[in-house]
Design a protein around this motif. Sequence first.
Motif, mmCIF file in Angstrom:
data_model
loop_
_atom_site.group_PDB
_atom_site.id
_atom_site.type_symbol
_atom_site.label_atom_id
_atom_site.label_comp_id
_atom_site.label_asym_id
_atom_site.label_seq_id
_atom_site.Cartn_x
_atom_site.Cartn_y
_atom_site.Cartn_z
ATOM 1 N N ILE A 468 0.874 -1.184 0.000
ATOM 2 C CA ILE A 468 0.000 0.000 0.000
ATOM 3 C C ILE A 468 0.904 1.225 0.000
ATOM 4 C CG2 ILE A 468 -1.889 1.183 1.170
ATOM 5 C CD1 ILE A 468 -2.298 -1.436 2.790
ATOM 6 N N THR A 469 0.695 2.108 -0.974
ATOM 7 C CA THR A 469 1.569 3.268 -1.060
ATOM 8 C C THR A 469 0.759 4.507 -1.387
ATOM 9 O OG1 THR A 469 3.618 4.130 -2.024
ATOM 10 C CG2 THR A 469 2.069 3.036 -3.527
ATOM 11 N N VAL A 470 1.361 5.666 -1.126
ATOM 12 C CA VAL A 470 0.793 6.964 -1.496
ATOM 13 C C VAL A 470 1.629 7.507 -2.640
ATOM 14 C CG1 VAL A 470 0.239 9.303 -0.731
ATOM 15 C CG2 VAL A 470 0.019 7.389 0.857
ATOM 16 N N GLU A 471 0.991 7.694 -3.781
ATOM 17 C CA GLU A 471 1.677 8.254 -4.945
ATOM 18 C C GLU A 471 0.887 9.467 -5.412
ATOM 19 O OE1 GLU A 471 3.689 4.327 -6.958
ATOM 20 O OE2 GLU A 471 1.595 4.767 -7.475
ATOM 21 N N ASP A 472 1.253 10.614 -4.886
ATOM 22 C CA ASP A 472 0.457 11.816 -5.128
ATOM 23 C C ASP A 472 1.377 13.023 -5.173
ATOM 24 O OD1 ASP A 472 -1.365 13.965 -5.065
ATOM 25 O OD2 ASP A 472 -2.812 12.791 -3.924
ATOM 26 N N PRO A 473 1.435 13.726 -6.305
ATOM 27 C CA PRO A 473 2.298 14.910 -6.384
ATOM 28 C C PRO A 473 1.908 16.004 -5.405
ATOM 29 C CG PRO A 473 1.109 14.559 -8.461
ATOM 30 C CD PRO A 473 0.782 13.417 -7.589
ATOM 31 N N LEU A 474 0.652 16.005 -4.954
ATOM 32 C CA LEU A 474 0.226 17.011 -3.987
ATOM 33 C C LEU A 474 0.971 16.866 -2.669
ATOM 34 C CD1 LEU A 474 -1.724 19.346 -3.290
ATOM 35 C CD2 LEU A 474 -3.361 17.613 -2.530
ATOM 36 N N ALA A 475 1.440 15.671 -2.367
ATOM 37 C CA ALA A 475 2.126 15.436 -1.086
ATOM 38 C C ALA A 475 3.317 16.370 -0.905
ATOM 39 C CB ALA A 475 2.576 13.982 -0.995
ATOM 40 N N ASP A 476 3.936 16.789 -2.001
ATOM 41 C CA ASP A 476 5.088 17.684 -1.900
ATOM 42 C C ASP A 476 4.704 19.049 -1.336
ATOM 43 O OD1 ASP A 476 6.706 15.712 -2.952
ATOM 44 O OD2 ASP A 476 6.471 16.409 -5.021
ATOM 45 N N LYS A 477 3.433 19.412 -1.428
ATOM 46 C CA LYS A 477 2.982 20.715 -0.942
ATOM 47 C C LYS A 477 2.401 20.641 0.467
ATOM 48 C CE LYS A 477 2.101 23.331 -5.166
ATOM 49 N NZ LYS A 477 2.584 24.657 -4.743
ATOM 50 N N LEU A 478 2.398 19.454 1.058
ATOM 51 C CA LEU A 478 1.780 19.255 2.363
ATOM 52 C C LEU A 478 2.832 19.022 3.434
ATOM 53 C CD1 LEU A 478 -1.086 16.820 1.244
ATOM 54 C CD2 LEU A 478 -1.150 19.327 1.380
ATOM 55 N N ASP A 479 2.474 19.272 4.677
ATOM 56 C CA ASP A 479 3.377 19.034 5.799
ATOM 57 C C ASP A 479 3.279 17.615 6.329
ATOM 58 O OD1 ASP A 479 4.470 21.733 6.120
ATOM 59 O OD2 ASP A 479 2.429 22.284 6.692
ATOM 60 N N LEU A 480 2.178 16.929 5.991
ATOM 61 C CA LEU A 480 1.929 15.591 6.505
ATOM 62 C C LEU A 480 1.737 14.607 5.365
ATOM 63 C CD1 LEU A 480 -0.810 16.579 9.135
ATOM 64 C CD2 LEU A 480 1.630 16.206 9.598
ATOM 65 N N ALA A 481 2.189 13.377 5.567
ATOM 66 C CA ALA A 481 1.805 12.280 4.689
ATOM 67 C C ALA A 481 0.509 11.722 5.268
ATOM 68 C CB ALA A 481 2.895 11.219 4.638
ATOM 69 N N SER A 482 -0.599 12.326 4.861
ATOM 70 C CA SER A 482 -1.905 12.028 5.469
ATOM 71 C C SER A 482 -2.807 11.376 4.428
ATOM 72 C CB SER A 482 -2.533 13.316 6.002
ATOM 73 O OG SER A 482 -2.407 14.386 5.077
#
Length: 611
Positions: A468-482
């Motif tokens: 199970i993984t998170v693959e989201d370019p938006l994550a770079d703009k966030l403070d949390l891996a949520s």
Amino acid sequence: MLNRLYAAALFAVSAAAWHAAASAAPALQNVQGRSHQNLDGRWHYIVDPYETGYYDYRRKPYDQSDSGSGGFYDDRQPKDKSEFVEYSFDGSPTMAIPGDWNSQDAKLELYEGTVWLRQRFDAAPKPGKRYFLYFGAVNYEAHVYLNGKKLGMHKGGFTPFQFEVTGKLNEGRNTVIVKADNTRHADEIPTVSTDWWNYGGITRDVLLAEVPDTYIADYKIQLAKGDRRRIEGYVQLDGSRKEQEITVAIPEANVSAKVRTDANGRATVRIPVGTLRYWSPEDPKLYGVTIASNTDKVADRIGFRTIETRGRDILLNGKSVFLRGVSVHEENPLIPGRLRGAGDMRMILQWAKDMNCNYVRLAHYPHSEEMIRLADEMGLMVWAEVPVYWTIAWENPATLENAQRQLTELVVRDKNRASVTVWSIGNETPVSAPRNAFMGKLADTVRALDDTRLVGAALEVHRKGAEITVEDPLADKLDLASFNEYAGWYWASNKDMLNFHFNIPYDKPVVITEFGADALAGYHGDADTRWSEEYQDQLYKNQFTMLEAIPGLRGMTPWVLVDFRSPRRPHPYYQDFWNRKGLISQSGKPKQAFHTLKAYYDRKAQQYKSK
């Protein structure tokens, strides 16, 4: 002038976008702390599914006609027995405001459309004072009329707005009429598809606020980013005397500072401070703060704390913290409808504290200001969210402007609340280039508004075999891996969910924003029987095993604290239009998993206490 400055300069939303989306003015900061008249109570209402009171037979709005009259907002009374009038507020039923119509009239339980609401009140406007008609929230599109004249409109079901009515009030009797329309549309925020009840109406307080001619319209008084020895912020005046001396005082902390507003009525605040009792769930200290100009004075209760990340750690006041949370809807399971006041809200938040929570995710839209202030008082950190939910009209500029405005209204309202530690820009938005651009702009907007809190979003996960993984370019703009994940319910089962493992490719704190399983309270079976309390309970135990293997795990908000109503959940036995993922049933009784989560949080509290 202030409206343009507020929209364009302060909040990174263009004045043109603001006025195109809504003609309502930015709401007063701390309106409950101002002199005001409460207009809540019993309002007469007319159900208008064809919008007969708004459009003529050519489908042209009456309030855009040459005469500006002809609609229900005229509140016409027949002059004599020969006059033809096809509506009557006086002869119509009443409902409680604040309150939604779905829970107050059985005929309106599933109704979506227009309802007109009328309230009469007496006023005695004073010379040298200004007056604002304030609404805490109207779902979704509100057209507001005072004494037959249109004040304006507002879109967004969960954020406050106001209209200046100085010079428009009658001495004595006045009439306010609201056209509230909760119809869902594909290009609105939220969109047509949600997983909560679309409660329509005036769901929060209505106030007539009185302020001086030049008044303190807005202020931010908070600790500077990453610095517990300095308060930073601003004060904004509105009125004819914009250049004034401002005093900011915190008597208990021996703080008093003077600043001067410029020609635009704005003053930057930078105040060094000594030792403070920093706000935390263990010690939710609130200080009395006053902001005074030559013409106005406002008092507030504000907590001071810092929140930041360092690598995979979340630091509250410089100390590592685990977010022991749960997700919450703004709904009372015991009394149908939205939460109606402090008693309802305190009950919900206390249920979270009973599980040893130090954190709540207020999903999936802005909850009331009173809820946030109670979280301040009770010691619960808050994830505050806007309803950018599922599949939005990503390529529509007006939809983006709407989302930015709702996000702005949320941040403006709650920026002085210590409990708010995370601004969330959305939930489960599927990755695509248009979506990435849209959400990236929201992240930029919120950071321009407030850099002292964390920025998050509830992302989706992807599965590759057992990974199970998170693959989201938006994550770079966030403070949390949520992110949300529903191992064991929407995919896999209690038998095989432990075969999966997580791969989180970000050096950030991991916060699980949703997991869970439906359980009908009182329905029992073994751990493999769907819908049973035992299945839900075992899923929670398995989730803890899975999630503890994530090196950067720093918090979670399982879905959800209490069963809540949802038209998406039609199973006649297990659901009956309820989402049953609550840890507490619709009758207020804890399910087995409630105690399991509490035991886990008890262990987590001890673990982090010893750090």
